[in-house]
Design a protein around this motif. Sequence first.
Motif, PDB file in Angstrom:
ATOM      1  N   LYS A  11      46.980  48.187  36.889  1.00 35.39           N
ATOM      2  CA  LYS A  11      46.699  46.752  36.823  1.00 35.39           C
ATOM      3  C   LYS A  11      45.259  46.561  36.385  1.00 35.39           C
ATOM      4  O   LYS A  11      44.375  47.291  36.825  1.00 35.39           O
ATOM      5  CB  LYS A  11      46.931  46.117  38.187  1.00 35.39           C
ATOM      6  CG  LYS A  11      46.779  44.608  38.198  1.00 35.39           C
ATOM      7  CD  LYS A  11      47.165  44.029  39.556  1.00 35.39           C
ATOM      8  CE  LYS A  11      46.951  42.530  39.588  1.00 35.39           C
ATOM      9  NZ  LYS A  11      47.290  41.963  40.911  1.00 35.39           N
ATOM     10  N   TYR A  13      41.808  44.314  36.201  1.00 41.93           N
ATOM     11  CA  TYR A  13      41.057  43.342  36.990  1.00 41.93           C
ATOM     12  C   TYR A  13      39.776  42.994  36.256  1.00 41.93           C
ATOM     13  O   TYR A  13      39.269  43.812  35.480  1.00 41.93           O
ATOM     14  CB  TYR A  13      40.666  43.918  38.358  1.00 41.93           C
ATOM     15  CG  TYR A  13      41.834  44.321  39.231  1.00 41.93           C
ATOM     16  CD1 TYR A  13      42.364  43.422  40.145  1.00 41.93           C
ATOM     17  CD2 TYR A  13      42.383  45.593  39.150  1.00 41.93           C
ATOM     18  CE1 TYR A  13      43.433  43.787  40.967  1.00 41.93           C
ATOM     19  CE2 TYR A  13      43.444  45.961  39.960  1.00 41.93           C
ATOM     20  CZ  TYR A  13      43.958  45.058  40.866  1.00 41.93           C
ATOM     21  OH  TYR A  13      45.007  45.411  41.673  1.00 41.93           O
ATOM     22  N   THR A  17      36.120  42.827  43.013  1.00 39.22           N
ATOM     23  CA  THR A  17      37.456  42.913  43.608  1.00 39.22           C
ATOM     24  C   THR A  17      37.393  43.780  44.851  1.00 39.22           C
ATOM     25  O   THR A  17      36.700  44.793  44.867  1.00 39.22           O
ATOM     26  CB  THR A  17      38.458  43.535  42.607  1.00 39.22           C
ATOM     27  OG1 THR A  17      38.409  42.778  41.383  1.00 39.22           O
ATOM     28  CG2 THR A  17      39.871  43.534  43.144  1.00 39.22           C
ATOM     29  N   THR A  73      35.540  44.545  33.091  1.00 34.99           N
ATOM     30  CA  THR A  73      36.975  44.716  33.307  1.00 34.99           C
ATOM     31  C   THR A  73      37.257  46.174  33.631  1.00 34.99           C
ATOM     32  O   THR A  73      36.650  47.074  33.059  1.00 34.99           O
ATOM     33  CB  THR A  73      37.753  44.300  32.036  1.00 34.99           C
ATOM     34  OG1 THR A  73      37.416  42.937  31.742  1.00 34.99           O
ATOM     35  CG2 THR A  73      39.246  44.410  32.226  1.00 34.99           C
ATOM     36  N   GLN A  81      48.115  47.880  44.959  1.00 35.89           N
ATOM     37  CA  GLN A  81      47.303  46.959  44.166  1.00 35.89           C
ATOM     38  C   GLN A  81      46.907  45.732  44.993  1.00 35.89           C
ATOM     39  O   GLN A  81      47.542  45.420  45.998  1.00 35.89           O
ATOM     40  CB  GLN A  81      48.075  46.489  42.918  1.00 35.89           C
ATOM     41  CG  GLN A  81      48.467  47.579  41.969  1.00 35.89           C
ATOM     42  CD  GLN A  81      47.315  48.139  41.144  1.00 35.89           C
ATOM     43  OE1 GLN A  81      46.179  47.701  41.216  1.00 35.89           O
ATOM     44  NE2 GLN A  81      47.608  49.166  40.359  1.00 35.89           N
TER      45      GLN A  81
END
Length: 83
Positions: A11, A13, A17, A73, A81
């Motif tokens: 995934k 992001y 995070t 990113t 996740q």
Amino acid sequence: MRAPILDTSTKEYTGDTVFSADANRSYFFITFTTGSGTVRFGDEGGEIPILTGGHYNPPISPNTKITVTTTGTFVVHTNKQVV
């Protein structure tokens, strides 16, 4: 003996995070695709810097909180996740 099978995914992001602590996390891999940033395991400090294109794959999957700090990113491959 057959190796265990993990239900993992990748995934993407962007930005800071936090992955909650999870005793069922079996695998964790992170790579930064744009920008650079840091990864911290637990709350004790000691952030690990990662540059664009760099990655981190701990030999043992951490079950502590994982904090990623970046304006860029990154992609994570794991079985747990952020939802």
